[in-house]
Design an enzyme around this catalytic site. Sequence first.
Site, PDB file in Angstrom:
ATOM      1  N   SER A  49       0.849  -1.198   0.000  1.00 48.64           N
ATOM      2  CA  SER A  49       0.000   0.000   0.000  1.00 48.64           C
ATOM      3  C   SER A  49       0.884   1.247   0.000  1.00 48.64           C
ATOM      4  O   SER A  49       0.390   2.356  -0.226  1.00 48.64           O
ATOM      5  CB  SER A  49      -0.938   0.010   1.215  1.00 48.64           C
ATOM      6  OG  SER A  49      -0.207  -0.202   2.401  1.00 48.64           O
ATOM      7  N   ASP A  87       6.227  -6.730   2.561  1.00 49.46           N
ATOM      8  CA  ASP A  87       5.104  -7.150   1.708  1.00 49.46           C
ATOM      9  C   ASP A  87       5.623  -7.335   0.287  1.00 49.46           C
ATOM     10  O   ASP A  87       6.038  -6.363  -0.365  1.00 49.46           O
ATOM     11  CB  ASP A  87       4.034  -6.042   1.753  1.00 49.46           C
ATOM     12  CG  ASP A  87       2.661  -6.539   1.327  1.00 49.46           C
ATOM     13  OD1 ASP A  87       2.492  -7.754   1.138  1.00 49.46           O
ATOM     14  OD2 ASP A  87       1.758  -5.690   1.215  1.00 49.46           O
ATOM     15  N   GLU A 119       0.149 -12.249  -1.331  1.00 56.65           N
ATOM     16  CA  GLU A 119      -1.282 -12.390  -1.604  1.00 56.65           C
ATOM     17  C   GLU A 119      -1.558 -13.708  -2.332  1.00 56.65           C
ATOM     18  O   GLU A 119      -0.861 -14.025  -3.301  1.00 56.65           O
ATOM     19  CB  GLU A 119      -1.770 -11.218  -2.477  1.00 56.65           C
ATOM     20  CG  GLU A 119      -1.674  -9.883  -1.774  1.00 56.65           C
ATOM     21  CD  GLU A 119      -2.198  -8.714  -2.625  1.00 56.65           C
ATOM     22  OE1 GLU A 119      -2.809  -8.948  -3.692  1.00 56.65           O
ATOM     23  OE2 GLU A 119      -1.979  -7.562  -2.205  1.00 56.65           O
ATOM     24  N   GLU A 186      -8.875  -9.854   4.008  1.00 59.51           N
ATOM     25  CA  GLU A 186      -9.227  -8.501   3.551  1.00 59.51           C
ATOM     26  C   GLU A 186     -10.560  -8.520   2.798  1.00 59.51           C
ATOM     27  O   GLU A 186     -10.784  -9.361   1.908  1.00 59.51           O
ATOM     28  CB  GLU A 186      -8.126  -7.923   2.638  1.00 59.51           C
ATOM     29  CG  GLU A 186      -8.532  -6.538   2.114  1.00 59.51           C
ATOM     30  CD  GLU A 186      -7.390  -5.683   1.589  1.00 59.51           C
ATOM     31  OE1 GLU A 186      -6.237  -6.135   1.567  1.00 59.51           O
ATOM     32  OE2 GLU A 186      -7.690  -4.531   1.199  1.00 59.51           O
TER      33      GLU A 186
HETATM   34  O1  KIV Z   1      -0.402  -3.418   1.576  1.00 56.24           O
HETATM   35  C1  KIV Z   1      -1.069  -3.359   2.610  1.00 56.24           C
HETATM   36  O2  KIV Z   1      -1.063  -2.341   3.326  1.00 56.24           O
HETATM   37  C2  KIV Z   1      -1.856  -4.515   3.002  1.00 56.24           C
HETATM   38  C3  KIV Z   1      -2.688  -4.441   4.231  1.00 56.24           C
HETATM   39  C4  KIV Z   1      -3.634  -3.349   4.271  1.00 56.24           C
HETATM   40  C5  KIV Z   1      -3.290  -5.734   4.611  1.00 56.24           C
HETATM   41  O3  KIV Z   1      -1.795  -5.498   2.343  1.00 56.24           O
END
Ligand code: KIV
Length: 269
Positions: A49, A87, A119, A186
């Site tokens: 994000s 992430d 994901e 989510e």
């Molecule tokens: O990228 C992100 O911030 C996320 C979360 C909101 C779960 O995947």
Amino acid sequence: MDEIKKLTVRDLWKMKQAGEKIVCVTSYDAIFARIADEAGMHLILVGDSAGNTVLGYKNTIPVTMEESLMLTAAVCRGARRAMVIGDMPFMSYQISEAEAIRNAGRYLKECGADGVKLEGGKKFAPLIRRLVDSSIPVFAHIGLLPQSVLKEGGYRMHGKNDAEAEEILEDALAVEEAGAFAVTLEGVTASLAEKITAKLHIPTIGIGAGPGCDGQIQVITDILGLGGAFLPRHAKRFATLADEAVKALKGYVTEVRKGVFPAEGNFTK
Ligand code: KIV
């Protein structure tokens, strides 16, 4: 400086068993990681994000490994107690297992992260198994998958009909079986999230999935009021820091223009 005990996957598992809520937030730099840590966050996700928050892209798709690694390293330098999870960006784990393992390992080796998030549900379970077998803790993510926004044609709630709810439950069971230490739910209905939470031994961390999850995660710019006018329905603004920042910077502009700042004490004669 006091010795601070870093939280681990075991602490999160114990919290689920004890029925204690796990609180998670995203952060993208050392300043906000330090603040989130001080506020008592259990886990900080350096979410992709970052794409639509701090990097100014229109979604998460353009985020690169190098951008994500740089932000994750900064967060690791700021957080002392919270677990920090990198992430994995779009196309950093979908091409081949070898590339995915190499990329995931970089978060641990180069940034000092405590694990990675990716994901995908049952289709990605074999990859999750390989990563965990390579000693890389994996935080799974199912339901609404922002990296699939183009394929899906937008963002929507998932699991509203029985067939889709069943698929998501299967995804949850598959990522647990593959060795994920926790799973983000989510954009799924609250009733489905509750059902999954009751079935899994690993913690479920919800965003737009109602109060029945073992914990919650939110995007830091949403909850601090730094994300512009739009606020997703699942979020709540706990402060309006952008307004405060504009006010402070306007004060600075005014004082410099009037010759009030710098004042006596701000410089050496
Ligand atoms: O990228 C992100 O911030 C996320 C979360 C909101 C779960 O995947």
